[in-house]
Each structure stands twice: as structure tokens, then as C-alpha cells.
Design an enzyme around this catalytic site. Structure first.
Site, mmCIF file in Angstrom:
data_model
loop_
_atom_site.group_PDB
_atom_site.id
_atom_site.type_symbol
_atom_site.label_atom_id
_atom_site.label_comp_id
_atom_site.label_asym_id
_atom_site.label_seq_id
_atom_site.Cartn_x
_atom_site.Cartn_y
_atom_site.Cartn_z
ATOM 1 N N ASN A 11 0.694 -1.204 -0.090
ATOM 2 C CA ASN A 11 -0.261 -0.170 0.250
ATOM 3 C C ASN A 11 0.911 1.444 0.371
ATOM 4 O O ASN A 11 1.924 1.256 1.083
ATOM 5 C CB ASN A 11 -1.007 -0.019 1.079
ATOM 6 C CG ASN A 11 -1.333 1.547 1.350
ATOM 7 O OD1 ASN A 11 -1.646 2.140 0.523
ATOM 8 N ND2 ASN A 11 -1.995 1.085 2.215
ATOM 9 N N LYS A 13 -0.124 4.222 -0.335
ATOM 10 C CA LYS A 13 -0.846 5.163 0.247
ATOM 11 C C LYS A 13 -0.539 6.428 -0.280
ATOM 12 O O LYS A 13 -0.601 6.267 -1.277
ATOM 13 C CB LYS A 13 -0.370 5.888 1.910
ATOM 14 C CG LYS A 13 -0.354 4.450 2.508
ATOM 15 C CD LYS A 13 0.145 4.308 4.015
ATOM 16 C CE LYS A 13 0.120 3.529 4.491
ATOM 17 N NZ LYS A 13 -0.347 3.586 6.601
ATOM 18 N N HIS A 97 -9.869 1.065 4.587
ATOM 19 C CA HIS A 97 -7.682 0.667 5.823
ATOM 20 C C HIS A 97 -8.265 2.435 7.449
ATOM 21 O O HIS A 97 -9.023 2.315 6.910
ATOM 22 C CB HIS A 97 -7.082 1.867 4.765
ATOM 23 C CG HIS A 97 -5.689 1.768 5.380
ATOM 24 N ND1 HIS A 97 -5.504 2.598 6.268
ATOM 25 C CD2 HIS A 97 -4.553 1.200 5.634
ATOM 26 C CE1 HIS A 97 -4.152 2.387 7.031
ATOM 27 N NE2 HIS A 97 -3.177 1.303 5.894
ATOM 28 N N GLU A 99 -6.974 4.404 8.153
ATOM 29 C CA GLU A 99 -6.956 5.808 7.733
ATOM 30 C C GLU A 99 -7.559 6.488 7.425
ATOM 31 O O GLU A 99 -8.001 7.792 7.388
ATOM 32 C CB GLU A 99 -5.716 6.309 7.288
ATOM 33 C CG GLU A 99 -4.172 5.644 8.184
ATOM 34 C CD GLU A 99 -2.832 5.426 7.181
ATOM 35 O OE1 GLU A 99 -2.813 5.481 5.932
ATOM 36 O OE2 GLU A 99 -1.800 4.756 8.363
ATOM 37 N N GLU A 169 -5.166 -5.529 10.531
ATOM 38 C CA GLU A 169 -4.409 -4.355 10.994
ATOM 39 C C GLU A 169 -4.371 -3.862 12.194
ATOM 40 O O GLU A 169 -4.992 -2.887 12.683
ATOM 41 C CB GLU A 169 -3.990 -3.171 9.845
ATOM 42 C CG GLU A 169 -3.931 -3.491 8.640
ATOM 43 C CD GLU A 169 -3.444 -2.580 7.408
ATOM 44 O OE1 GLU A 169 -2.433 -2.850 7.071
ATOM 45 O OE2 GLU A 169 -4.130 -1.652 7.468
ATOM 46 N N GLY A 175 2.647 1.833 10.479
ATOM 47 C CA GLY A 175 3.639 2.913 10.867
ATOM 48 C C GLY A 175 4.156 3.613 11.723
ATOM 49 O O GLY A 175 5.031 4.522 12.208
ATOM 50 N N SER A 215 3.603 -2.681 10.093
ATOM 51 C CA SER A 215 5.207 -1.901 10.236
ATOM 52 C C SER A 215 5.312 -3.386 9.761
ATOM 53 O O SER A 215 6.406 -4.498 10.434
ATOM 54 C CB SER A 215 5.244 -1.994 11.977
ATOM 55 O OG SER A 215 5.252 -0.758 12.003
HETATM 56 P P1 PGA Z 1 3.043 0.323 7.722
HETATM 57 O O1 PGA Z 1 1.588 0.144 7.561
HETATM 58 O O2 PGA Z 1 2.757 -1.062 6.847
HETATM 59 O O3 PGA Z 1 3.735 0.985 6.954
HETATM 60 O O4 PGA Z 1 2.524 0.405 9.054
HETATM 61 C C1 PGA Z 1 0.691 -0.097 6.686
HETATM 62 C C2 PGA Z 1 -0.794 -0.175 6.861
HETATM 63 O O5 PGA Z 1 -1.071 0.341 6.592
HETATM 64 O O6 PGA Z 1 -1.137 -0.888 5.605
#
Ligand code: PGA
Length: 252
Positions: A11, A13, A97, A99, A169, A175, A215
Site C-alpha cells: 500500500n 498510501k 483502511h 486511515e 491491521e 507506521g 510495520s
Molecule cells: P505500515 O503500514 O507497514 O507502514 O505499518 C501498513 C498499512 O497501513 O497498511
């Protein structure tokens, strides 16, 4: 297990413009070229879906988007329809997601509409679920996961589940550099599979892929992927680096 085909999804983003996105896609295609038995998906921003799809047309890598509307067309300012996604060469969509949920206030009801629309138009649909740190500390993790799974999949028929992937997740791991331990992740995945078995039948639960996200890195991917109910990964930060992402795809 071994019956579910592993899926590693990147992803991107809100990163990359045309030139650097195409370059990254090419580098990732090279880094993943030796592992055709693993399904690999890249989800760039909408603005470069066409270009990235074009760059990857001779590779095994599939392309997806990071969000999708449920209608084919109409007065939905700022939204992108599943038909437009497919027209741009993509075959998959990430939906719900954290976010989208946290920054843009998307509710389970809205996410459910997106899931149903994506599935109806034939997109491989990755429904993201996961608890916040506060919810985990208060002991509400399983309740949150069950709720998000049931509400996200409301009205999705058993035969449509072949096009659905769940991504677990934990919000506190996205992140942040903090990963759920392999035990925490496995426990959550097994729980989600149990919920799928209650909503549908056991065979559907057994066939549905559940990805871990939060992560995921070259240093922790091997132990996560060794868990019986973890069928792949949804990767954010590490998907912006071809070497790291290639190593994740090539987990041992
Ligand atoms: P990250 O993000 O690997 O940077 O933690 C994962 C995601 O948001 O799908």
C-alpha cells in the site's frame, strides 16, 4: 494449511508521482520476479494506476487501488468508481483502511457499501479491520474485530467471498515500527477466521485469506508468515523500497 495462496500487498498510501511510482514499480517487479508462486499486489495512488498497470503488464504483479466507491457512475464528487478502477488496469481495492476510518471518519456502514460495490464489480477486495491501542488495553480487541468483520461483510454472499481478503491491521502497529507479536497476530487471525465460520460456513472461513498488516518488515516477516492463520501481508512503509519489499515477498 498451505491451501490458501499467499498474497503480499503493498500500500503506497499518498506517495509517488508518475515518474517515481513507475520507477518503483519496475524495481519491485525485478525484485519479485523469482517468486511467481506468491501473489503480489501493488496499490499506488489513483493518479498513477494507469501508468503503474502499464509498467507491470508483463509481470505477475497485480494492481489495486486504496479506496473505491460503490456506484458505477454519478454525482459522487471526489469518488472513483469500480468501473474506472478497472478501466485504469487495476483488479483489486483496499477498503476500510484505518486511515480512512480514523482521519476521514469512514464508518462500518460506509465501508460495507464500498465492500459490496467492489465485490459486485468483480474487484479483489481487501477489507481492513483492526483495534486501536485504547481498545486493546481496555480488553475490547475481539469485540472490535467481530463487529468490523460482521458489519464490513454484511450482505456479501458466500459465493462472493472468493473475491474477499481480510487484512488484520492493529492500528497501534501501523507506521509506528511496533509490530504485533506473532502470537498476538495469530490469535487475532484465528479469531477472525472463527467469526467468518459463524457468518458463512467453515469451508469459506478456511478458504478466505487473512493478511497481517502493521510495520511488516524484512526482519519480522518470516516469523509472522510462519503462523498457520496468516496468509500474507499488507505492507505500507516497506513497500516504498524495492529491496525491502522484495525481501518481504521472498519470506522464508
Ligand atoms: P505500515 O503500514 O507497514 O507502514 O505499518 C501498513 C498499512 O497501513 O497498511
Amino acid at each position: 494449511m498451505g491451501k490458501r495462496n499467499t498474497l503480499i500487498a503493498g500500500n503506497w498510501k499518498m506517495h509517488t508521482t508518475v515518474v517515481d511510482g513507475c520507477r518503483l514499480a519496475m524495481e519491485i517487479a525485478k525484485a519479485c520476479a523469482d517468486y511467481p508462486d506468491r501473489e503480489v499486489l501493488l496499490a499506488p495512488p489513483f493518479t498513477i494506476l494507469s501508468e503503474v498497470s502499464h509498467v507491470l503488464k508483463d509481470s505477475e504483479i497485480i494492481v489495486g487501488c486504496q479506496n473505491v466507491c460503490w456506484e458505477e457512475q454519478g454525482a459522487f464528487t471526489g469518488e472513483i468508481s469500480p468501473v474506472m478502477i478497472k478501466d485504469a488496469g487495476a483488479v483489486a481495492a483496499i477498503v476500510g483502511h484505518s486511515e480512512r476510518r480514523q482521519i476521514f471518519g469512514e464508518t462500518d456502514e460506509l465501508i460495507n457499501k464500498r465492500v459490496k460495490g467492489a465485490v459486485k464489480f468483480g474487484l479483489l477486495t481487501i477489507l481492513c479491520i483492526g483495534e486501536t491501542l485504547d481498545e486493546r488495553e481496555k480488553g475490547h480487541t475481539f469485540e472490535v474485530l467481530e463487529n468490523q468483520t460482521r458489519k464490513g461483510l454484511a450482505g456479501v454472499a458466500a459465493e462472493e467471498m472468493a473475491r474477499v481478503v481480510i487484512a488484520y491491521e492493529p492500528v497501534w502497529a501501523i507506521g509506528t515500527g511496533k509490530t504485533a507479536s506473532k502470537e498476538q497476530a495469530q490469535e487475532a487471525h484465528a479469531f477472525i477466521r472463527g467469526v467468518l465460520g459463524q457468518i458463512y460456513e467453515k469451508t469459506i472461513a478456511e478458504q478466505t485469506r487473512i493478511l497481517y498488516g502493521g510495520s511488516v518488515k524484512p526482519t519480522n516477516v518470516d516469523e509472522l508468515m510462519a503462523q498457520p492463520d496468516i496468509d500474507g501481508a499488507l505492507v505500507g512503509g516497506a513497500a516504498l523500497d524495492a529491496e525491502s519489499f522484495g525481501r518481504i515477498v521472498n519470506f522464508k
